[in-house]
Design a protein around this motif. Sequence first.
Motif, PDB file in Angstrom:
ATOM      1  N   ALA A 118       0.840  -1.209   0.000  1.00 24.96           N
ATOM      2  CA  ALA A 118       0.000   0.000   0.000  1.00 24.96           C
ATOM      3  C   ALA A 118       0.870   1.253   0.000  1.00 24.96           C
ATOM      4  N   GLN A 119       1.977   1.200   0.729  1.00 27.72           N
ATOM      5  CA  GLN A 119       2.900   2.338   0.780  1.00 27.72           C
ATOM      6  C   GLN A 119       3.492   2.615  -0.608  1.00 27.72           C
ATOM      7  N   ASP A 120       3.881   1.566  -1.300  1.00 20.54           N
ATOM      8  CA  ASP A 120       4.483   1.747  -2.622  1.00 20.54           C
ATOM      9  C   ASP A 120       3.448   2.156  -3.667  1.00 20.54           C
ATOM     10  N   ILE A 121       2.249   1.605  -3.581  1.00 17.70           N
ATOM     11  CA  ILE A 121       1.174   2.015  -4.495  1.00 17.70           C
ATOM     12  C   ILE A 121       0.850   3.489  -4.267  1.00 17.70           C
ATOM     13  N   ALA A 122       0.767   3.897  -3.009  1.00 15.20           N
ATOM     14  CA  ALA A 122       0.519   5.307  -2.691  1.00 15.20           C
ATOM     15  C   ALA A 122       1.626   6.189  -3.253  1.00 15.20           C
ATOM     16  N   ALA A 123       2.859   5.750  -3.118  1.00 11.24           N
ATOM     17  CA  ALA A 123       3.988   6.539  -3.636  1.00 11.24           C
ATOM     18  C   ALA A 123       3.831   6.742  -5.138  1.00 11.24           C
ATOM     19  N   TYR A 124       3.397   5.708  -5.861  1.00  9.02           N
ATOM     20  CA  TYR A 124       3.173   5.876  -7.297  1.00  9.02           C
ATOM     21  C   TYR A 124       2.020   6.854  -7.560  1.00  9.02           C
ATOM     22  N   LEU A 125       0.916   6.672  -6.870  1.00  3.66           N
ATOM     23  CA  LEU A 125      -0.258   7.527  -7.119  1.00  3.66           C
ATOM     24  C   LEU A 125       0.071   8.999  -6.873  1.00  3.66           C
TER      25      LEU A 125
END
Length: 129
Positions: A118-125
């Motif tokens: 979730a942290q990495d997906i958020a970083a992309y978004l």
Amino acid sequence: MTKPPRARWLALLVPVAVLAVTSCARADRPPPPEIRAGQPDRGAALITQYGCGSCHTIPGIDRADGLVGPPLTRFGARSYIAGELVNNADNLQHWIADPQAVEPGTAMPDLGVTPIDAQDIAAYLYTLD
């Protein structure tokens, strides 16, 4: 030469009114999203892995052209997540990992996204602004 009483009041009130309006505008606007950690490149791969593009249109992700959920274009510039949460890193990670806890009955499924994912997906978004 002294100003008439009305002109003096006006000269005092205009700066106060401007200050009040700009202060209110800043207080009402949510803070910008923060990225504390995360790997956007890994997040992009995870978006594909979890199948987020089957429901969302997501720039930079191959075949992410779903029409079920909202498009995630310019996500980093948005004020709110799902119309419920102020757009910041902690709230976004919570939403991605457990959307039903945030908004029971939402169409967003619980995909079993781990906190690190979730942290990495958020970083992309947040790169989408």
